[in-house]
Design a protein around this motif. Structure first.
Motif, PDB file in Angstrom:
ATOM      1  N   LYS A  21       0.812  -1.219   0.000  1.00 36.12           N
ATOM      2  CA  LYS A  21       0.000   0.000   0.000  1.00 36.12           C
ATOM      3  C   LYS A  21       0.843   1.266   0.000  1.00 36.12           C
ATOM      4  O   LYS A  21       0.313   2.364  -0.074  1.00 36.12           O
ATOM      5  N   ARG A  22       2.150   1.112   0.082  1.00 43.66           N
ATOM      6  CA  ARG A  22       3.040   2.270   0.142  1.00 43.66           C
ATOM      7  C   ARG A  22       3.910   2.345  -1.108  1.00 43.66           C
ATOM      8  O   ARG A  22       4.232   1.337  -1.717  1.00 43.66           O
ATOM      9  N   THR A  23       4.321   3.555  -1.424  1.00 48.90           N
ATOM     10  CA  THR A  23       5.318   3.778  -2.469  1.00 48.90           C
ATOM     11  C   THR A  23       6.418   4.617  -1.854  1.00 48.90           C
ATOM     12  O   THR A  23       6.156   5.579  -1.129  1.00 48.90           O
ATOM     13  N   TYR A  24       7.656   4.216  -2.118  1.00 47.55           N
ATOM     14  CA  TYR A  24       8.808   4.956  -1.624  1.00 47.55           C
ATOM     15  C   TYR A  24       9.518   5.590  -2.815  1.00 47.55           C
ATOM     16  O   TYR A  24       9.653   4.978  -3.872  1.00 47.55           O
ATOM     17  N   PHE A  25       9.974   6.819  -2.629  1.00 48.03           N
ATOM     18  CA  PHE A  25      10.730   7.527  -3.649  1.00 48.03           C
ATOM     19  C   PHE A  25      12.099   7.860  -3.067  1.00 48.03           C
ATOM     20  O   PHE A  25      12.185   8.480  -2.002  1.00 48.03           O
ATOM     21  N   PHE A  26      13.142   7.438  -3.748  1.00 47.19           N
ATOM     22  CA  PHE A  26      14.514   7.759  -3.380  1.00 47.19           C
ATOM     23  C   PHE A  26      15.018   8.730  -4.447  1.00 47.19           C
ATOM     24  O   PHE A  26      15.261   8.339  -5.591  1.00 47.19           O
ATOM     25  N   ASP A  27      15.125   9.996  -4.089  1.00 46.25           N
ATOM     26  CA  ASP A  27      15.468  11.038  -5.052  1.00 46.25           C
ATOM     27  C   ASP A  27      16.816  11.661  -4.706  1.00 46.25           C
ATOM     28  O   ASP A  27      17.062  12.010  -3.555  1.00 46.25           O
ATOM     29  N   VAL A  28      17.669  11.799  -5.710  1.00 45.09           N
ATOM     30  CA  VAL A  28      18.933  12.513  -5.553  1.00 45.09           C
ATOM     31  C   VAL A  28      18.706  13.929  -6.065  1.00 45.09           C
ATOM     32  O   VAL A  28      18.202  14.125  -7.167  1.00 45.09           O
ATOM     33  N   LYS A  29      19.065  14.891  -5.233  1.00 52.09           N
ATOM     34  CA  LYS A  29      18.922  16.300  -5.595  1.00 52.09           C
ATOM     35  C   LYS A  29      20.257  16.992  -5.355  1.00 52.09           C
ATOM     36  O   LYS A  29      21.154  16.426  -4.734  1.00 52.09           O
TER      37      LYS A  29
END
Length: 111
Positions: A21-29
């Motif tokens: 039920k979850r979505t994870y976002f790993f973002d490099v900024k």
């Protein structure tokens, strides 16, 4: 300060991981001085009103080793004290159906 300071930084890289039920976002900024950092966002749809609730943490490169050390220690503790069954999900239009897939694998060893 300019308008850019008030906006969220653009992503250099992004990895999306769906987990039930979850979505994870790993973002490099990147900062203004072009130092990279990671934002980790958990997104979950609230069933009563279909609004997505998001929780975000910022992880800076000087903290990577300590973060990984703490996360791995925590995961090891859980694995030692409880059976962990890894689930993989494939999404369809029907929320009741979940099928196994390896497309969204993510390893912290690559950090």
């Amino acid at each position: 300060m300019g308008d850019f300071d008030n906006r969220e930084r653009e992503e250099v890289f992004s990895k999306k991981v769906r987990a039930g039920k979850r979505t994870y976002f790993f973002d490099v900024k990147a900062t203004r001085s072009n130092d990279y950092y990671i934002t980790i966002t958990e997104s979950k749809k609230r069933l009563e009103d279909n609004v997505f609730i998001k929780h975000k943490i910022f992880l800076y490169k000087e903290d990577f080793e300590k973060f990984i050390e703490g996360l791995n220690g925590t995961i090891d503790y859980i694995k030692e004290h409880q059976e962990v069954v890894e689930k993989r999900y494939e999404y369809t239009d029907s929320p009741e159906i979940a099928k196994a897939t390896a497309d969204d694998d993510f390893s912290f060893e690559n950090l």
